[in-house]
Design an enzyme around this catalytic site. Structure first.
Site, PDB file in Angstrom:
ATOM      1  N   ARG A   1       0.806  -1.225   0.000  1.00  0.00           N
ATOM      2  CA  ARG A   1       0.000   0.000   0.000  1.00  0.00           C
ATOM      3  C   ARG A   1       0.840   1.278   0.000  1.00  0.00           C
ATOM      4  NH1 ARG A   1      -4.112  -0.784   4.761  1.00  0.00           N
ATOM      5  NH2 ARG A   1      -2.184  -1.711   5.441  1.00  0.00           N
TER       6      ARG A   1
ATOM      7  N   ASP B   1      -3.423  -0.977  -3.626  1.00  0.00           N
ATOM      8  CA  ASP B   1      -4.346  -1.332  -2.560  1.00  0.00           C
ATOM      9  C   ASP B   1      -5.045  -2.605  -3.028  1.00  0.00           C
ATOM     10  OD1 ASP B   1      -6.386  -1.738  -0.842  1.00  0.00           O
ATOM     11  OD2 ASP B   1      -7.287   0.261  -1.029  1.00  0.00           O
TER      12      ASP B   1
ATOM     13  N   HIS C   1       8.540 -22.389   5.939  1.00  0.00           N
ATOM     14  CA  HIS C   1       9.977 -22.125   5.799  1.00  0.00           C
ATOM     15  C   HIS C   1      10.845 -23.183   6.468  1.00  0.00           C
ATOM     16  CE1 HIS C   1       9.775 -20.219   9.796  1.00  0.00           C
ATOM     17  NE2 HIS C   1      11.090 -20.310   9.826  1.00  0.00           N
TER      18      HIS C   1
ATOM     19  N   LYS D   1      14.908 -25.374   5.470  1.00  0.00           N
ATOM     20  CA  LYS D   1      16.092 -25.502   6.334  1.00  0.00           C
ATOM     21  C   LYS D   1      16.875 -26.745   5.933  1.00  0.00           C
ATOM     22  CE  LYS D   1      13.942 -23.322  10.382  1.00  0.00           C
ATOM     23  NZ  LYS D   1      14.680 -22.159  10.804  1.00  0.00           N
TER      24      LYS D   1
ATOM     25  N   ASP E   1       0.404 -21.112  15.294  1.00  0.00           N
ATOM     26  CA  ASP E   1       1.581 -20.432  14.744  1.00  0.00           C
ATOM     27  C   ASP E   1       2.705 -21.429  14.440  1.00  0.00           C
ATOM     28  OD1 ASP E   1       3.139 -18.144  14.031  1.00  0.00           O
ATOM     29  OD2 ASP E   1       4.141 -18.212  15.980  1.00  0.00           O
TER      30      ASP E   1
ATOM     31  N   HIS F   1       4.951 -25.951  11.051  1.00  0.00           N
ATOM     32  CA  HIS F   1       6.330 -26.425  11.172  1.00  0.00           C
ATOM     33  C   HIS F   1       6.450 -27.768  11.901  1.00  0.00           C
ATOM     34  CE1 HIS F   1       6.822 -22.400   9.891  1.00  0.00           C
ATOM     35  NE2 HIS F   1       6.818 -21.829  11.075  1.00  0.00           N
TER      36      HIS F   1
HETATM   37  C1  BG6 Z   1       7.270 -18.440  12.275  1.00  0.00           C
HETATM   38  C2  BG6 Z   1       6.393 -18.065  13.447  1.00  0.00           C
HETATM   39  O1  BG6 Z   1       6.536 -19.195  11.352  1.00  0.00           O
HETATM   40  O2  BG6 Z   1       8.362 -19.217  12.728  1.00  0.00           O
HETATM   41  C3  BG6 Z   1       7.194 -17.305  14.486  1.00  0.00           C
HETATM   42  O3  BG6 Z   1       5.313 -17.252  12.998  1.00  0.00           O
HETATM   43  C4  BG6 Z   1       8.440 -18.082  14.874  1.00  0.00           C
HETATM   44  O4  BG6 Z   1       6.411 -17.044  15.637  1.00  0.00           O
HETATM   45  C5  BG6 Z   1       9.211 -18.530  13.637  1.00  0.00           C
HETATM   46  O5  BG6 Z   1       9.247 -17.245  15.681  1.00  0.00           O
HETATM   47  C6  BG6 Z   1      10.336 -19.471  14.020  1.00  0.00           C
HETATM   48  O6  BG6 Z   1      11.157 -19.696  12.910  1.00  0.00           O
HETATM   49  P1  BG6 Z   1      12.695 -20.057  13.091  1.00  0.00           P
HETATM   50  O7  BG6 Z   1      13.175 -20.284  11.688  1.00  0.00           O
HETATM   51  O8  BG6 Z   1      13.344 -18.903  13.786  1.00  0.00           O
HETATM   52  O9  BG6 Z   1      12.735 -21.305  13.924  1.00  0.00           O
END
Ligand code: BG6
Length: 461
Positions: free
Chosen positions: A26, A69, A154, A158, A211, A216
């Site tokens: 934005r 936007d 993500h 790793k 979260d 993860h």
């Molecule tokens: C994120 C979460 O997906 O992963 C965060 O939203 C968390 O809360 C983070 O801190 C941890 O990632 P990493 O790579 O630091 O273990």
């Protein structure tokens, strides 16, 4: 994460000379002001040994910016005009609030930015339960086929997480024992020392379960528990992961612990309670521990203990495979005590695989045999000392640009994850399971210790 990762790819010559990176948000910026912002980010987040002035300058030349936007259709045509010819391919990386997914997809579609040669990477949060994630996934599916959609977790970027597959499937010695006959239990810990980190609104409406566990930790569990895929390709790997995710047994009320951090000390510094950090009362969990079960032949009777939390004693992600004891201790008559073998897979901050094996202490043994646990260490940091350690996003962004979805999460996986998580939240609601306080700098509420101790298991610390 994103700009430093893209810069690192550029620095290593991994992205094409003519690749253009168009940022859009934005804020009313132009190319120059966006480049200045990017420069500031690179200066802040790049390690000093990776700051190469000439390369930073040539990287900034790749960047452009178009204000948008995303909540209205207007503006997408200007974005398309800025992007220009996409016959050579376009990779979109969408990182936005859940409510903006639908309008964004509509806008992209209307502006002709969704053709067959367009891929889209999606950053979490993709909804906050099965229903809302289905709405987002449907919206994306209305413009992109599943093989064009790259859902990011993500953790899969790793190096050590990918190494889990190498450890299991590139070696003969583990797999024959990797089941309920050989393994007593599995622990997965992802502990953090950080607190809210300024993400008040997001975190308080999300909590640790959604979260960290929904994505993860369940991905780590799936990679640990899955059958050997026939090939290291996107379909084979994801087919095996989703089977595990679908085999997860609903968690019972006495198999779950919610916690929230109180004031305390982390890494030598005093820190406030979660409620103080937030500035209001809240029952959002910043810690969760679960006893999970994978209901299939391989894992029958093997608990998977999971725990994650903020403001814990140290930052650590690890998977512990606790093997069973040998069936008979031949050293018992001479006083020799045995511990069962344990495999420690440390994902971060250090990267190593350590197998604890029993060995005899050197000596004449006149007062009995002394057996001790000694580590068989494989330090990945040392073994591959010359290989550059990369930010997880470098790998994922390159795979998105190249079109390799192996390390991205497929829709059926996400849905199986949400189904299991939603059922846990339902139990919290039905049974009024409130958060238990824990001191910052500890390993979580005492109930988390009790969760494993009543099975005779001690968390690996
Ligand atoms: C994120 C979460 O997906 O992963 C965060 O939203 C968390 O809360 C983070 O801190 C941890 O990632 P990493 O790579 O630091 O273990």
């Amino acid at each position: 994460m994103l700009l430093p990762s893209l810069y690192a790819l550029h620095e290593d010559g991994l992205i094409a000379e003519d690749l253009r990176i168009v940022g859009t948000a934005r804020s009313d910026l132009d190319d120059d002001r966006f480049r200045a912002l990017a420069l500031e980010a690179l200066n802040t987040y790049l390690p000093d040994d990776r700051k190469d002035e000439a390369k930073i300058a040539s990287f900034l030349a790749h960047l452009q910016y178009q204000p948008l936007d995303a909540s209205t259709l207007e503006g997408f045509d200007a974005l398309a005009a800025k992007i220009g010819d996409i016959t050579g391919g376009l990779s979109i990386f969408l990182s936005t609030a859940p409510f903006l997914f639908e309008p964004t997809i509509k806008g992209l579609k209307a502006a002709g930015l969704t053709g067959a040669n367009v891929r889209i990477g999606l950053e979490k949060p993709l909804g906050n339960d099965l229903t809302s994630s289905a709405v987002i996934n449907d919206a994306v599916a209305s413009a992109f086929s599943e093989d064009q959609i790259f859902r990011i977790d993500h953790y899969l970027g790793k190096e050590t997480v990918q190494n889990l597959m190498a450890l299991r499937f590139a070696n003969m010695m583990f797999e024959p024992l990797w089941n309920a006959n050989g393994i007593d239990h599995v622990e997965i810990t992802v502990s953090e020392t950080v607190g809210l980190e300024g993400r008040h609104g997001f975190y308080d409406s999300t909590g640790a379960l959604r979260d960290m566990v929904q994505n993860h930790m369940l991905q780590l569990l799936a990679l640990t528990a899955m059958e050997a895929p026939a090939d290291f390709d996107a379909t084979s790997v994801r087919d095996e992961k989703v089977k595990v995710l679908r085999s997860l047994r609903p968690v019972a009320a006495d198999e779950m612990v919610r916690g929230q951090y109180d004031a305390g000390a982390v890494s030598g510094g005093a820190v406030e309670s979660y409620k103080n950090d937030l500035g209001e009362d809240s029952d959002t969990e910043t810690f969760v521990a679960l006893k999970a079960h994978v209901d299939n032949w391989r894992w029958q009777g093997v608990p998977f203990y999971l725990r994650t939390g903020k403001r814990l004693s140290e930052r650590r992600s690890e998977i512990i495979i606790q093997f069973k004891s040998v069936p008979h201790n031949i050293f018992a008559g001479r006083g020799g005590k045995l511990n069962a073998n344990r495999l420690v897979i440390r994902l971060q901050p250090e990267e190593y695989v350590r197998l604890q094996v029993m060995a005899k202490k050197p000596g004449m043994d006149r007062d009995g045999v002394v057996l001790r646990e000694v580590p068989l260490d494989l330090s990945l940091t040392q073994a591959f000392a010359k290989a550059r350690r990369r930010i997880a996003y470098e790998r994922l962004l390159l795979d998105l640009i190249d079109g390799d979805p192996t390390l991205f999460v497929r829709r059926d996986e996400v849905e199986a994850q949400w189904r299991w998580i939603d059922a846990i939240r339902q139990v919290w609601a039905d049974e009024n399971i409130a958060t238990k306080p824990y001191g910052s700098g500890s390993w979580g509420p005492s109930a988390s210790i009790a969760l494993t101790e009543r099975d005779g298991v001690t968390w690996h610390e």
